[in-house]
Every structure is written in structure tokens, then in C-alpha cells.
Scaffold this motif. Structure first.
Motif, PDB file in Angstrom:
ATOM      1  N   ILE A 273       0.829  -1.210   0.000  1.00 23.02           N
ATOM      2  CA  ILE A 273       0.000   0.000   0.000  1.00 23.02           C
ATOM      3  C   ILE A 273       0.859   1.252   0.000  1.00 23.02           C
ATOM      4  CG2 ILE A 273      -1.698   1.308   1.356  1.00 23.02           C
ATOM      5  CD1 ILE A 273      -2.761  -1.425   2.332  1.00 23.02           C
ATOM      6  N   PHE A 274       2.011   1.175   0.688  1.00 28.22           N
ATOM      7  CA  PHE A 274       2.957   2.298   0.743  1.00 28.22           C
ATOM      8  C   PHE A 274       4.276   1.875   0.089  1.00 28.22           C
ATOM      9  CE2 PHE A 274       0.509   3.070   4.818  1.00 28.22           C
ATOM     10  CZ  PHE A 274      -0.210   4.161   4.334  1.00 28.22           C
ATOM     11  N   PRO A 275       4.320   1.800  -1.241  1.00 31.61           N
ATOM     12  CA  PRO A 275       5.548   1.331  -1.912  1.00 31.61           C
ATOM     13  C   PRO A 275       6.770   2.196  -1.629  1.00 31.61           C
ATOM     14  CG  PRO A 275       3.969   2.244  -3.497  1.00 31.61           C
ATOM     15  CD  PRO A 275       3.243   2.094  -2.195  1.00 31.61           C
ATOM     16  N   ALA A 276       6.572   3.477  -1.302  1.00 32.17           N
ATOM     17  CA  ALA A 276       7.721   4.328  -0.967  1.00 32.17           C
ATOM     18  C   ALA A 276       8.442   3.807   0.272  1.00 32.17           C
ATOM     19  CB  ALA A 276       7.253   5.769  -0.735  1.00 32.17           C
ATOM     20  N   LEU A 277       7.697   3.224   1.200  1.00 35.19           N
ATOM     21  CA  LEU A 277       8.322   2.636   2.387  1.00 35.19           C
ATOM     22  C   LEU A 277       9.044   1.347   2.050  1.00 35.19           C
ATOM     23  CD1 LEU A 277       5.629   3.087   5.211  1.00 35.19           C
ATOM     24  CD2 LEU A 277       7.618   4.518   4.722  1.00 35.19           C
ATOM     25  N   ALA A 278       8.459   0.571   1.168  1.00 34.23           N
ATOM     26  CA  ALA A 278       9.091  -0.685   0.782  1.00 34.23           C
ATOM     27  C   ALA A 278      10.471  -0.439   0.183  1.00 34.23           C
ATOM     28  CB  ALA A 278       8.208  -1.423  -0.218  1.00 34.23           C
ATOM     29  N   ALA A 279      10.593   0.614  -0.604  1.00 34.44           N
ATOM     30  CA  ALA A 279      11.875   0.927  -1.239  1.00 34.44           C
ATOM     31  C   ALA A 279      12.908   1.436  -0.242  1.00 34.44           C
ATOM     32  CB  ALA A 279      11.662   1.968  -2.333  1.00 34.44           C
ATOM     33  N   ARG A 280      12.456   1.826   0.951  1.00 39.77           N
ATOM     34  CA  ARG A 280      13.358   2.407   1.956  1.00 39.77           C
ATOM     35  C   ARG A 280      13.359   1.617   3.261  1.00 39.77           C
ATOM     36  NH1 ARG A 280      11.359   5.961  -1.394  1.00 39.77           N
ATOM     37  NH2 ARG A 280      12.509   7.839  -2.009  1.00 39.77           N
ATOM     38  N   ARG A 281      13.006   0.364   3.205  1.00 40.02           N
ATOM     39  CA  ARG A 281      12.856  -0.409   4.443  1.00 40.02           C
ATOM     40  C   ARG A 281      14.154  -0.507   5.242  1.00 40.02           C
ATOM     41  NH1 ARG A 281      10.670  -6.134   3.131  1.00 40.02           N
ATOM     42  NH2 ARG A 281       9.580  -5.067   1.437  1.00 40.02           N
ATOM     43  N   LYS A 282      15.310  -0.417   4.587  1.00 41.79           N
ATOM     44  CA  LYS A 282      16.590  -0.498   5.294  1.00 41.79           C
ATOM     45  C   LYS A 282      17.187   0.885   5.585  1.00 41.79           C
ATOM     46  CE  LYS A 282      17.827  -5.033   3.424  1.00 41.79           C
ATOM     47  NZ  LYS A 282      18.849  -5.813   2.671  1.00 41.79           N
ATOM     48  N   GLN A 283      16.466   1.928   5.216  1.00 42.09           N
ATOM     49  CA  GLN A 283      16.963   3.298   5.400  1.00 42.09           C
ATOM     50  C   GLN A 283      16.576   3.828   6.776  1.00 42.09           C
ATOM     51  OE1 GLN A 283      16.258   5.959   2.060  1.00 42.09           O
ATOM     52  NE2 GLN A 283      15.801   7.644   3.450  1.00 42.09           N
ATOM     53  N   LEU A 284      17.431   4.686   7.350  1.00 43.48           N
ATOM     54  CA  LEU A 284      17.086   5.324   8.623  1.00 43.48           C
ATOM     55  C   LEU A 284      15.859   6.198   8.441  1.00 43.48           C
ATOM     56  CD1 LEU A 284      20.555   6.403  10.089  1.00 43.48           C
ATOM     57  CD2 LEU A 284      19.151   4.429  10.732  1.00 43.48           C
ATOM     58  N   ALA A 285      14.920   6.098   9.376  1.00 44.56           N
ATOM     59  CA  ALA A 285      13.664   6.828   9.263  1.00 44.56           C
ATOM     60  C   ALA A 285      13.868   8.335   9.282  1.00 44.56           C
ATOM     61  CB  ALA A 285      12.713   6.417  10.380  1.00 44.56           C
ATOM     62  N   GLY A 286      14.958   8.799   9.889  1.00 48.41           N
ATOM     63  CA  GLY A 286      15.228  10.234   9.944  1.00 48.41           C
ATOM     64  C   GLY A 286      15.456  10.861   8.588  1.00 48.41           C
ATOM     65  N   TYR A 287      15.750  10.037   7.573  1.00 47.86           N
ATOM     66  CA  TYR A 287      15.999  10.560   6.226  1.00 47.86           C
ATOM     67  C   TYR A 287      14.748  10.528   5.347  1.00 47.86           C
ATOM     68  CZ  TYR A 287      20.946  10.381   7.379  1.00 47.86           C
ATOM     69  OH  TYR A 287      22.171  10.595   7.972  1.00 47.86           O
ATOM     70  N   LEU A 288      13.631  10.105   5.902  1.00 45.64           N
ATOM     71  CA  LEU A 288      12.395  10.066   5.129  1.00 45.64           C
ATOM     72  C   LEU A 288      11.828  11.473   4.937  1.00 45.64           C
ATOM     73  CD1 LEU A 288      10.529   7.044   6.787  1.00 45.64           C
ATOM     74  CD2 LEU A 288      11.931   7.027   4.709  1.00 45.64           C
ATOM     75  N   SER A 289      11.074  11.653   3.868  1.00 47.40           N
ATOM     76  CA  SER A 289      10.360  12.910   3.648  1.00 47.40           C
ATOM     77  C   SER A 289       9.180  12.997   4.612  1.00 47.40           C
ATOM     78  CB  SER A 289       9.860  12.985   2.213  1.00 47.40           C
ATOM     79  OG  SER A 289       8.843  12.012   1.999  1.00 47.40           O
ATOM     80  N   GLY A 290       8.542  14.160   4.669  1.00 49.83           N
ATOM     81  CA  GLY A 290       7.391  14.332   5.552  1.00 49.83           C
ATOM     82  C   GLY A 290       6.272  13.365   5.236  1.00 49.83           C
ATOM     83  N   GLY A 291       5.974  13.180   3.942  1.00 45.37           N
ATOM     84  CA  GLY A 291       4.921  12.255   3.560  1.00 45.37           C
ATOM     85  C   GLY A 291       5.257  10.821   3.897  1.00 45.37           C
ATOM     86  N   GLU A 292       6.521  10.441   3.703  1.00 43.95           N
ATOM     87  CA  GLU A 292       6.952   9.081   4.027  1.00 43.95           C
ATOM     88  C   GLU A 292       6.912   8.825   5.523  1.00 43.95           C
ATOM     89  OE1 GLU A 292       9.975   8.713   0.173  1.00 43.95           O
ATOM     90  OE2 GLU A 292      10.717   9.321   2.156  1.00 43.95           O
ATOM     91  N   ARG A 293       7.241   9.835   6.315  1.00 41.48           N
ATOM     92  CA  ARG A 293       7.150   9.688   7.773  1.00 41.48           C
ATOM     93  C   ARG A 293       5.709   9.458   8.209  1.00 41.48           C
ATOM     94  NH1 ARG A 293      11.407  13.302  11.052  1.00 41.48           N
ATOM     95  NH2 ARG A 293      13.223  13.050   9.711  1.00 41.48           N
ATOM     96  N   GLN A 294       4.783  10.158   7.556  1.00 38.24           N
ATOM     97  CA  GLN A 294       3.376   9.958   7.894  1.00 38.24           C
ATOM     98  C   GLN A 294       2.935   8.557   7.520  1.00 38.24           C
ATOM     99  OE1 GLN A 294       0.984  10.506   9.952  1.00 38.24           O
ATOM    100  NE2 GLN A 294       0.596  12.624   9.352  1.00 38.24           N
ATOM    101  N   MET A 295       3.395   8.060   6.377  1.00 32.45           N
ATOM    102  CA  MET A 295       3.085   6.686   5.984  1.00 32.45           C
ATOM    103  C   MET A 295       3.598   5.703   7.033  1.00 32.45           C
ATOM    104  SD  MET A 295       4.139   6.791   1.963  1.00 32.45           S
ATOM    105  CE  MET A 295       3.634   8.159   0.907  1.00 32.45           C
ATOM    106  N   LEU A 296       4.827   5.924   7.500  1.00 35.07           N
ATOM    107  CA  LEU A 296       5.426   5.031   8.492  1.00 35.07           C
ATOM    108  C   LEU A 296       4.654   5.079   9.806  1.00 35.07           C
ATOM    109  CD1 LEU A 296       7.609   3.095   9.390  1.00 35.07           C
ATOM    110  CD2 LEU A 296       9.112   5.054   9.828  1.00 35.07           C
TER     111      LEU A 296
END
Length: 282
Positions: free
Chosen positions: A145-168
């Protein structure tokens, strides 16, 4: 206030499905003297999306904290009223008990663990009790449902965009297996196109995870696109309620939320007074 009373007795309110969450005549005070919420009543039926709308300071987040059990953190307490979830009183219970009962809060400002990876954030969101579903399968469903998170599953959450943080943050909440998911200010600080996309995802999650949603929002237009019912709060009170179409088409509500009334009127009540005066003077 007469409009709100009339709406409470409307056929739409009377024919709603059985309520999962019922809040009746809720009054909340801070520091034992400051009244922040006065006589709030609302309901969230099973399998529904209900929006609570209002500007900053209207009392929305205080209402959410009362429902989810976080009031003591702010030296606040419920003075009057009741909160029932699936027939059980949850007023004044601690947050962990309310969460285990099935009410999960996604707080405003996308509170995540920035120094952990996306995957580790999701692992920490697991409910500390026996669950009926496979956790990994649920996580993969959320990644679809949130493919942007799937592509960043091994990335530190602090580097996510605002929208990606909301998805997480939303994904974390859903992995706690709620029956009622409360999302506080989903749109805060996000671009309109991201808000629109996240609102669509909320509707999809309601269907796929069989969860009811209480959506706390300042962005009335976006929230009413997916809501089944809406309440408008101002100064700690419900001033209007109804089906989304009725709220969208009501001229007073349109003028307040679309900002089309001039002269410094900054509240729903100001709009009402303005329109009464305009009709009086013709």
C-alpha cells in the motif's frame, strides 16, 4: 448552537450503524481549572471513517487525548462525561490498556524513531501480546500500500520525507492491530497532493484492514472527501455535524473553511453572526 442541536436529532444521526466508539457530554479541564472541552458528544460507527474538523486550538487534540488515555501527561483530566468503546468504558484508563482494547492513536507530527530503520520502526510497533495474524504478512501488505516505504525499508527513518514519515506512522499504528485507528492531523505540514494521496490510502486501509478511523483534521476539504460523517469543533464544542455532502454544501461552513468571508471573521460563530446580520439588513 441551535444548528448543532438540530443536527443531533437528524434522521442521519438516528439511522447510523451501531457505534464502535461513543463519547457523551465530555468535559476536560487542564490544571484543574481551565476548561478545554465542553460537552462533546460524538460516535464512530463500525467500519466507518469519521472526521472531527476545526482550526488550531478548537479542542480536537484534547478530545483525542481523552479518548486514548494521554490526558495525565498534560496535567489534564476528564471532569464529566463518558467514553465507551465496544460497550466498555475506557474513560480515565491508561493508554496501554486502551491500546490493547483496540484503540490506537497515530499522533500529530509523525512521531517515529528517527535513528532506526523503517523496518525496525515497524518491528517495534508489534503489539506485546499474542496476535492472530502473521506479523510479516501484515508488514508486507502495508509495503504494497505504501511502496515508498518498501523501497526504503533499510533506510534510517530520519531521512524520510514528511509524507513518508506519515506513511510510516500510520503503518506502525496498523501493526498494533487496532479496531479503531485515530489519526491526528494527517495533513500537518504536507503539500496538498501528498495529503490527497494519503487520504486515499486511509480509505484503502479501512477496507483492507477492516478498521474504523477517527480522522482529526484542519483540512476539511480533504477529510470530507473520504469521511462517512463529520463534526466541526470550535472553542471546545461541537458547533455543527452531518453527512459530508451536507457539510460541503452548507454555505456557512463553506465560507468559514474556504475563507471567503472578509472583515476579519475568523471563526464559524463569526460567520453565523455575519450571515444573520446580512439577512436582517437585507
Amino acid at each position: 448552537m441551535a444548528i448543532a442541536a438540530a443536527m443531533l436529532a437528524s434522521p442521519a444521526a438516528e439511522t447510523c450503524p451501531a457505534a464502535m466508539l461513543t463519547v457523551e457530554n465530555l468535559e476536560v479541564v487542564y490544571s484543574r481549572v481551565i476548561v478545554a472541552v465542553q460537552g462533546i458528544s460524538l460516535r464512530v460507527p463500525e467500519h466507518s471513517i469519521v472526521a472531527v474538523l476545526g482550526t488550531n486550538g478548537a479542542g480536537k487534540t484534547t478530545t483525542v487525548r481523552a479518548i486514548s488515555g494521554f490526558l495525565p501527561v498534560d496535567d489534564a483530566e476528564i471532569r464529566k462525561g463518558s467514553i465507551y468503546f465496544r460497550g466498555q468504558s475506557i474513560a480515565k484508563l491508561p493508554p496501554y490498556y486502551i491500546a490493547q482494547a483496540g484503540v490506537v492513536l497515530v499522533p500529530e507530527r509523525r512521531k517515529i524513531f528517527e535513528t532506526l530503520t523503517v523496518w525496525d520502526n515497524l518491528r517495534l510497533a508489534r503489539v506485546r501480546r499474542k496476535v492472530s495474524s502473521d506479523w510479516h504478512q501484515q508488514a508486507e501488505r502495508l509495503f504494497s500500500i505504501f511502496p515508498a516505504l518498501a523501497a526504503r525499508r533499510k533506510q534510517l527513518a530520519g531521512y524520510l520525507s514528511g509524507g513518508e514519515r506519515q506513511m510510516l506512522a500510520i503503518a506502525q499504528g496498523l501493526l498494533c492491530e487496532p479496531r479503531l485507528l485515530i489519526v491526528d492531523e494527517l495533513s500537518l505540514g504536507l503539500a496538498p497532493h501528498l495529503v490527497h494521496e494519503l487520504m486515499k490510502r486511509i480509505r484503502q486501509l479501512r477496507q483492507e484492514f477492516d478498521v474504523s478511523v477517527l480522522l482529526i483534521e484542519q483540512d476539511a476539504i480533504s477529510a470530507l472527501e473520504i469521511a462517512d460523517y463529520g463534526y466541526i469543533m470550535e472553542s471546545g464544542r461541537i458547533v455543527f455535524e452531518g453527512l459530508p455532502e451536507k457539510l460541503r454544501n452548507h454555505q456557512d461552513v463553506q465560507e468559514f473553511y474556504l475563507g471567503s468571508v472578509g472583515g476579519g471573521r475568523t471563526s464559524y460563530r463569526d460567520v453565523k453572526q455575519y450571515r444573520r446580520g446580512r439577512r436582517w439588513w437585507g
